[in-house]
Design a protein around this motif. Structure first.
Motif, PDB file in Angstrom:
ATOM      1  N   LYS A 162      40.391  -4.823  42.890  1.00  9.50           N
ATOM      2  CA  LYS A 162      40.397  -3.617  43.709  1.00  9.50           C
ATOM      3  C   LYS A 162      41.625  -3.573  44.612  1.00  9.50           C
ATOM      4  CE  LYS A 162      35.418  -2.908  43.891  1.00  9.50           C
ATOM      5  NZ  LYS A 162      34.249  -2.829  44.755  1.00  9.50           N
ATOM      6  N   THR A 211      44.556  -4.964  44.049  1.00  9.98           N
ATOM      7  CA  THR A 211      45.735  -4.681  43.225  1.00  9.98           C
ATOM      8  C   THR A 211      45.822  -3.195  42.891  1.00  9.98           C
ATOM      9  OG1 THR A 211      45.552  -6.874  42.247  1.00  9.98           O
ATOM     10  CG2 THR A 211      46.938  -5.294  41.112  1.00  9.98           C
ATOM     11  N   LEU A 212      44.696  -2.610  42.534  1.00 13.77           N
ATOM     12  CA  LEU A 212      44.669  -1.192  42.212  1.00 13.77           C
ATOM     13  C   LEU A 212      45.020  -0.354  43.433  1.00 13.77           C
ATOM     14  CD1 LEU A 212      44.130   0.993  40.129  1.00 13.77           C
ATOM     15  CD2 LEU A 212      41.718   0.914  40.750  1.00 13.77           C
TER      16      LEU A 212
END
Length: 52
Positions: free
Chosen positions: A2, A4-5
């Motif tokens: 999450k 990284t996104l």
């Protein structure tokens, strides 16, 4: 995952914002240059009129 996104989405939005800002700066600078040149030409014409 999450994180990284979220970082990727933030980077995309930041890059898009910077691009739009840079375009705005270039447009404003161009407008300022044109305005300044126009005022200088008008001033030169005024001085020429008064000195003749």
């Amino acid at each position: 995952m999450k994180t990284t996104l979220l970082a990727l989405i933030s980077l995309v939005l930041f890059s898009t914002g910077c691009s739009a800002t840079w375009s705005g700066i270039k447009e404003d600078s161009s407008d300022a240059k044109d305005w300044t040149a126009k005022k200088i030409d008008e001033s030169a014409d005024y001085i020429k009129e008064k000195t003749e």
